[in-house]
Design an enzyme around this catalytic site. Structure first.
Site, mmCIF file in Angstrom:
data_model
loop_
_atom_site.group_PDB
_atom_site.id
_atom_site.type_symbol
_atom_site.label_atom_id
_atom_site.label_comp_id
_atom_site.label_asym_id
_atom_site.label_seq_id
_atom_site.Cartn_x
_atom_site.Cartn_y
_atom_site.Cartn_z
ATOM 1 N N LYS A 152 0.828 -1.216 0.000
ATOM 2 C CA LYS A 152 0.000 0.000 0.000
ATOM 3 C C LYS A 152 0.857 1.258 0.000
ATOM 4 C CE LYS A 152 -4.319 -1.865 1.471
ATOM 5 N NZ LYS A 152 -4.776 -2.699 2.577
ATOM 6 N N LYS A 173 -10.671 -5.741 -4.587
ATOM 7 C CA LYS A 173 -11.413 -4.548 -4.991
ATOM 8 C C LYS A 173 -10.517 -3.570 -5.747
ATOM 9 C CE LYS A 173 -13.909 -5.049 -0.881
ATOM 10 N NZ LYS A 173 -13.588 -4.721 0.499
ATOM 11 N N LYS A 177 -4.629 -12.372 -7.036
ATOM 12 C CA LYS A 177 -5.870 -12.501 -6.257
ATOM 13 C C LYS A 177 -6.954 -11.543 -6.728
ATOM 14 C CE LYS A 177 -6.095 -9.417 -2.371
ATOM 15 N NZ LYS A 177 -6.698 -9.257 -1.084
HETATM 16 P P1 ADP Z 1 -10.230 -6.561 -0.540
HETATM 17 O O1 ADP Z 1 -8.976 -7.379 -0.503
HETATM 18 O O2 ADP Z 1 -11.107 -6.884 -1.679
HETATM 19 O O3 ADP Z 1 -9.993 -5.097 -0.370
HETATM 20 P P2 ADP Z 1 -10.722 -6.912 2.272
HETATM 21 O O4 ADP Z 1 -9.289 -6.580 2.434
HETATM 22 O O5 ADP Z 1 -11.680 -6.028 2.978
HETATM 23 O O6 ADP Z 1 -11.083 -6.991 0.737
HETATM 24 O O7 ADP Z 1 -10.955 -8.411 2.713
HETATM 25 C C1 ADP Z 1 -11.996 -8.873 3.537
HETATM 26 C C2 ADP Z 1 -11.879 -10.362 3.721
HETATM 27 O O8 ADP Z 1 -11.967 -11.031 2.463
HETATM 28 C C3 ADP Z 1 -10.572 -10.839 4.365
HETATM 29 O O9 ADP Z 1 -10.828 -11.941 5.204
HETATM 30 C C4 ADP Z 1 -9.750 -11.280 3.188
HETATM 31 O O10 ADP Z 1 -8.793 -12.251 3.533
HETATM 32 C C5 ADP Z 1 -10.821 -11.844 2.280
HETATM 33 N N1 ADP Z 1 -10.418 -11.781 0.882
HETATM 34 C C6 ADP Z 1 -10.336 -10.684 0.099
HETATM 35 N N2 ADP Z 1 -9.931 -11.012 -1.153
HETATM 36 C C7 ADP Z 1 -9.752 -12.352 -1.149
HETATM 37 C C8 ADP Z 1 -9.369 -13.313 -2.131
HETATM 38 N N3 ADP Z 1 -9.095 -12.943 -3.378
HETATM 39 N N4 ADP Z 1 -9.283 -14.611 -1.775
HETATM 40 C C9 ADP Z 1 -9.590 -15.003 -0.499
HETATM 41 N N5 ADP Z 1 -9.959 -14.161 0.469
HETATM 42 C C10 ADP Z 1 -10.062 -12.859 0.164
#
Ligand code: ADP
Ligand code: TRP
Length: 356
Positions: free
Chosen positions: A114, A223, A220
């Site tokens: 980040k 968002k 992965k």
């Molecule tokens: P993002 O990564 O989309 O910004 P968050 O960081 O808010 O979303 O993640 C919220 C939850 O979703 C966490 O438990 C995170 O590990 C899970 N998560 C997000 N993206 C993935 C992914 N591609 N595969 C598995 N788990 C995910």
């Protein structure tokens, strides 16, 4: 009866939920709520670390709340709350930071990633770690990496420790943060000679943490990656996204190794489709009879079976402000009860004691 173990997890309010959130987190939340003392929250303070537009942030809290409920989290079984409704978290964040090293925070993968983004350094730039660190602390640019981003793991550890949670269902990308949480818990307990905090672990029904890949052939689904299938995507949109997923030219000789983009599709299929369907397509790949178009069609249908009921429920829930308000008010009350007890203990242990 034995006391149920405490489960806690949260998702940042940075946009609509996608399949990564679903398989990494949300689907586990729903399955765990009958057997554990569950607390699920919306991490709006964490969302602030990437400086969202204020109106958008508020809208996102609401949409995630509605998506939690639409996916099947039952507020009668699990505690659902908004992080900022529990001010005890912010106070304990200040206290715990006194035991956290800036070096260990700077070394976490999520921070480096980040910080790189905040400074406008692309991942494929040859900028080495040292030069990134120089840019973070240096005066070479007028861009800033905010301190909230650095102390993100402290805040996440506090979310978990203030509820004395035992299990934290999260995706694979969050395991390093969970490791830090355990380290901070151990450190606090050892430093003060107490046994206040349990050391929380990840939780997965399959036994290993899930990583949902993106549709663009990359690592992965996320968002900020722009490669998501959202739970609320309309059928047409969803089908189109799947049909456009990156593949390759197809296997030419039997039992060829599978390229990353195609393996990603198989991984998605393993999460959403029946085992015999996955086998059928794996076999077709092995004997070169596979047609990616068919695989994608099947995959889209199977994803829709998961997402359609959620999408259909979300509209009504979103429109019911009174219900949404009631859910989080009730949740905040429960979350604060436990949090204020832990905070009092922490204050006392650290020597912050009242004279009156
Ligand atoms: P993002 O990564 O989309 O910004 P968050 O960081 O808010 O979303 O993640 C919220 C939850 O979703 C966490 O438990 C995170 O590990 C899970 N998560 C997000 N993206 C993935 C992914 N591609 N595969 C598995 N788990 C995910
Ligand atoms: N850092 C998590 C993520 O990006 C969200 C989060 C904040 C969280 N606090 C938490 C997850 C506490 C589990 C427990 O996905």
């Amino acid at each position: 009866m034995d006391k149920k173990e405490i489960v806690l997890s949260g998702i940042r309010s940075t946009g609509n939920l996608h399949l990564g959130n679903y398989y990494g987190a949300l689907s586990k939340f729903v399955r765990m709520q009958d057997d554990y003392d569950c607390m699920f929250f919306i991490a709006d303070l964490h969302a602030l670390t990437t400086q969202p537009d204020p109106a958008q942030l508020h809208a996102n809290v609401k949409s995630i709340l509605a998506e939690y409920l639409a996916a099947g989290i039952d507020p009668e079984k699990a505690t659902i709350f908004v992080q900022s409704d529990v001010p005890e978290i912010s106070e304990m964040y200040l206290l715990l930071n006194m035991h956290v090293g800036i070096g260990e925070l700077m070394r976490t993968a999520a921070f480096k990633d980040k910080a790189r983004k905040a400074l406008g350094i692309k991942t494929d730039d040859s900028a080495d770690e040292e030069s990134i660190e120089r840019q973070i602390i240096g005066t070479e640019t007028n861009k800033r990496v905010n301190a909230g981003l650095l102390t993100y793991p402290t805040l996440m550890a506090v979310d978990i420790l203030i509820q004395k949670a035992n299990k934290v269902p999260v995706g694979k990308d969050q395991e390093q943060h969970l490791e830090l949480t355990r380290r901070f818990a151990r450190r606090f307990n050892n430093y003060y000679g107490v046994e206040l905090f349990p050391e929380p672990t990840n939780f997965d029904f399959g036994g290993h943490a899930v990583k949902v890949p993106g549709l663009d052939g990359s690592g992965k689904m996320g968002k900020s990656e722009g490669n998501c299938i959202y739970l609320i995507d309309e059928e047409k949109v969803l089908r189109k996204k799947v049909m456009r997923a990156v593949t390759d030219e197809g296997p030419k000789v039997p039992n060829s190794p599978v390229s990353q983009p195609v393996e990603n599709l198989f991984s998605l299929m393993e999460l959403t489709s029946a085992p015999e369907v996955v086998k059928q397509y794996r076999d077709a790949y092995a004997d070169c009879s596979i047609r990616y178009g068919d695989l994608k069609k099947q995959l889209a249908e199977d994803i829709l079976k998961v997402t359609t009921p959620i999408r259909q429920r979300v509209g009504d829930i979103l429109a019911n402000d009174e219900y949404l308000g009631r859910v989080v008010r009730m949740g905040a009350e429960k979350a604060r009860e436990r949090a204020s007890k832990t905070l009092e203990e922490v204050r006392h242990i650290m020597g912050i004691r009242r004279f009156y």
